[in-house]
Design a protein around this motif. Structure first.
Motif, short mmCIF file in Angstrom:
data_model
loop_
_atom_site.label_atom_id
_atom_site.label_comp_id
_atom_site.label_asym_id
_atom_site.label_seq_id
_atom_site.Cartn_x
_atom_site.Cartn_y
_atom_site.Cartn_z
N VAL A 149 -2.91 -4.54 -0.31
CA VAL A 149 -2.42 -4.13 1.00
C VAL A 149 -2.40 -2.62 1.14
N ILE A 150 -1.87 -1.94 0.11
CA ILE A 150 -1.70 -0.49 0.23
C ILE A 150 -3.01 0.27 0.00
N SER A 151 -4.00 -0.34 -0.71
CA SER A 151 -5.25 0.39 -0.95
C SER A 151 -6.03 0.63 0.35
N PRO A 152 -6.20 -0.36 1.25
CA PRO A 152 -6.87 -0.05 2.52
C PRO A 152 -6.05 0.89 3.39
N ARG B 215 1.61 4.15 -1.76
CA ARG B 215 0.44 4.56 -0.98
C ARG B 215 0.29 6.09 -0.99
N THR B 216 1.42 6.78 -0.85
CA THR B 216 1.39 8.25 -0.88
C THR B 216 0.94 8.76 -2.24
N ARG B 217 1.33 8.06 -3.29
CA ARG B 217 0.92 8.46 -4.65
C ARG B 217 -0.59 8.36 -4.82
N ILE B 218 -1.20 7.33 -4.24
CA ILE B 218 -2.66 7.19 -4.31
C ILE B 218 -3.34 8.30 -3.54
N PHE C 74 -12.67 6.30 -0.26
CA PHE C 74 -12.81 5.22 -1.24
C PHE C 74 -11.58 5.21 -2.14
N VAL C 75 -11.00 4.04 -2.32
CA VAL C 75 -9.84 3.86 -3.20
C VAL C 75 -10.23 2.88 -4.29
N ILE C 76 -10.07 3.31 -5.55
CA ILE C 76 -10.45 2.49 -6.71
C ILE C 76 -9.18 2.05 -7.41
N TYR C 77 -9.04 0.76 -7.65
CA TYR C 77 -7.89 0.23 -8.38
C TYR C 77 -8.35 -0.97 -9.20
N GLN C 78 -7.55 -1.36 -10.15
CA GLN C 78 -7.93 -2.44 -11.06
C GLN C 78 -6.89 -3.56 -11.03
#
Length: 675
Positions: A594-597, A567-570, A613-617
């Motif tokens: 879980v970690i994106s929100p 989460r810290t890395r994001i 906003f968090v973008i992941y695939q």
């Protein structure tokens, strides 16, 4: 000689004459172009000679300049006269064509034009000359001067719309393979297009305007103050209608009906319904902000249909939190505004009425299935647990349909199984076997059929109840017996908590169920920071009285050290764009949902950030998790990308899209929403 042979001979002679005329026209047109180029070159050379002579000897210049001017004038006259001669030549050649066929074309009551394959105009009749080109010379020129459409399109399509010389034509064409000539017929429909446009612009549109929080605004105010505020509202609405030819009618103390022509509605749409801002600024220093909800029915076939559109649009605007306009047409909805925070309703009358109706449905049903959205979170599962336990205390069999492997609340499910609720939780495939004709399905924390945990369960159940707090989406469940939708509420758990309190004294929940619902409230309010109103704290106090332990609930939000590092890395890789924090994950992991929100929530703590906003695939699909403090509407931005949610919490999925493309699409959606 027989008549058929004579006819064939005439047809052959006609094709030969046309080909000869076409060849002469093409050759003449090329000669004209060559002559025009030669004349232009000659003028340039003579002009250059004049400049050189003037530089060396002014007297020689005075002698040469009249000669140059005479040559230039003669050259221009020859160029113009040459083109006129081409028309005479073409008419002479066409006179040699069969008189019957020629007369048919020349006397044809609509404009007719003949073109070669390469687009050179060979001939046109008098009607074309008078009604299309206004007597100008076009023989030998290119058809592209009239229309840029390829000639093939005129044959492959039934009527091509062409605008030329301030007129509108519907052009039909035929092509002869033998003579290689296009024949085009011009149908003047200028008046028809004008009438069609006028018909559309004069169509009446119905508009419903409703004051969102009438009772809260006027509570405790003197009659003189009420009259002043109402007078200002009436004046704003009257000015809004006064800019058009429409009229206004007050239906009740807080509702108005407006009928307006489409031409004026188009202008209002261009201005983004500035009436919303004008009303919002009436009471800038009051505790309760005055806002409007507007429903517009447009482009309907009848007035009755327009009224239905306007009514549905108003319901949609209210369901999305108010302070906005919903415009309904036959093709869908358009939304404007929606930037204010939801106004909390203090009265619980609706909750009591819904609770009584829901209990009657439960008593009449054989069993009850409760289901949330896909990848259920603490709010979805917590509200389902509270309802399922309450139904069992009412003497009915109840189950929660959820995939135990695909959810965001595994810790809560483990705790429920340890507490003896394992028989209450069923996989959606197993829950299908429990469905009968008298099964009641209760959907919590969503109202979109595309987001349900199981589409099969929804389709098989005849009685459906919806309990949700998200802002209303266009694609919502429409066959619900009870549609309990309150966008002001903090969470579905809060709504369920209020309903259970009206089920009766024999419906008292235990501490485990209370903690499950409290976790849902804490999740959606970010520990009572966002969208936590008076009724939110009252619901939390009720759950606390039932034995909910806040420390135990807090442990449901705990993560491993590895999750914390991810989460810290994001968060560390985020950027700021227009008061929005945007983070793109360059890795994939099982707990990304879980970690994106959680990362999005942390980004809101940065100074100057109003939304994150968090973008992941995952599996080739780019996901965007959106969070907001309320100043920026996350739902409006996500809806532009095909998603949805709430003003402070929203999300979307972009299939077959890279994270970089998703980031670019997000930036454009932010610009559209903020501008």
């Amino acid at each position: 000689m027989s008549s058929s042979k004579r006819k064939e001979k005439k047809e052959k002679k006609f094709r030969e004459d046309i080909n000869n005329a076409k060849s002469v026209s093409n050759a003449s047109y090329r000669s004209y172009l060559n002559m025009r180029s030669f004349i232009i070159l000659l003028i340039l050379i003579l002009s250059a000679v004049c400049i050189v002579v003037a530089f060396f000897n002014i007297w020689s210049f005075l002698i040469v300049i009249p000669i140059v001017l005479v040559c230039d004038i003669c050259g221009i006259f020859m160029s113009l006269n040459y083109k006129r001669e081409q028309k005479v030549l073409m008419k002479r050649l066409l006179n040699e064509i069969g008189s019957g066929r020629r007369d048919n074309f020349c006397k044809f009551p609509i404009p007719v034009l003949a073109c070669s394959v390469d687009g050179v105009i060979l001939w046109y009749n008098e009607c074309f000359e008078e009604n299309v080109i206004d007597g100008k010379e076009f023989i030998g020129t290119k058809f592209s001067d009239i229309s840029k459409e390829p000639l093939n399109d005129f044959c492959s399509r039934i009527g091509v719309q062409v605008s030329f010389n301030n007129k509108d034509f519907r052009v039909h064409a035929t092509y002869s393979n033998e003579s290689a000539i296009y024949i085009l017929y011009f149908e003047d429909n200028t008046n028809l297009i004008f009438l069609a446009k006028e018909y559309r612009l004069s169509r009446p549109s119905l508009i419903y305007i409703m004051i969102d929080n009438y009772d809260d605004v006027f509570e405790g105010k003197k009659e003189s103050e009420k009259s002043t505020i109402i007078g200002k509202i009436d004046q704003i609405i009257e000015d809004f209608v006064g800019e058009s030819t429409g009229f206004m009618q007050r239906l009740s103390r807080d509702k108005f009906l407006i009928v307006m022509e489409q031409r004026h509605l188009d202008n209002v749409v261009k201005e983004k319904f500035k009436i919303l801002d004008e009303v919002r600024e009436l009471l800038p220093h009051e505790r309760s902000i005055l806002t409007l909800s507007v429903g517009v029915g447009s482009n309907a076939e009848t007035l009755y249909e327009s009224q239905l559109y306007a009514h549905k649009a108003l319901d949609m605007a209210l369901g999305r939190g108010g302070d906005q306009v919903a415009l309904k047409t036959s093709t869908g909805f358009d939304f404007y505004g929606g930037m204010s925070k939801d106004v909390e309703k203090r009265t619980r009358v609706k909750a009591r009425v819904v609770a009584n109706a829901l209990r009657e449905l439960i008593d009449e049903s054989k069993n009850v299935i409760i289901m949330g959205h896909k990848f259920g979170d603490l709010d979805s599962i917590g509200s389902a647990v509270g309802l399922a336990s309450a139904v069992r205390k009412l003497g009915k069999e109840s189950f929660i349909a959820i995939d135990p492997t695909k959810n965001l609340a595994k810790e809560l499910l483990e705790r429920l199984k340890d507490a003896g609720f394992y028989d209450m939780i069923l996989h959606p495939k197993d829950a299908v076997d429990k469905i009968s004709a008298n099964t009641l399905l209760i959907i919590v924390d969503t109202h979109n059929p595309d987001f349900l945990e199981s589409d099969e369960i929804y389709k098989r159940c005849k009685m459906v109840v919806v309990i949700d707090h998200h802002r209303k989406m266009v694609n919502h469940i429409e066959n619900a017996v009870i549609f309990y939708h309150e966008p002001y509420a903090s969470s579905a758990s809060e709504l369920v908590c209020e309903l259970i309190q009206y089920f009766g004294d024999d419906c008292i929940l235990g501490s485990i169920e209370a903690e499950a619902m409290l976790s849902g409230i804490m999740l959606d309010t970010k520990n009572f920071v966002i969208k936590a109103g008076v009724r939110t704290f009252e619901a939390a106090a009720y759950l606390k009285r039932l034995g909910a332990d806040t420390v135990s609930v807090r442990k449901l939000f705990s993560n491993t050290i590895d999750s914390y590092q991810r989460r810290t890395r994001i968060v560390s890789g985020s950027e700021i764009y227009r008061n929005c924090a945007i983070a793109v994950s360059d890795f994939q992991t099982e707990d990304m949902r879980v970690i994106s929100p959680q990362a999005a929530d942390e980004l809101l703590g940065i100074t100057g950030v109003d939304a994150s906003f968090v973008i992941y695939q995952i599996n080739g699909t780019s996901n965007i998790t959106a969070r907001s403090l309320g100043n920026i509407n996350a739902q409006v931005i996500m809806e532009r990308l095909g998603g949805g949610g709430h003003q402070t919490q929203a999300a979307c999925q972009l299939k077959d899209t890279s994270v970089e493309n998703a980031r670019q699409m997000l930036l454009e959606a932010i610009d559209d929403a903020l501008d």
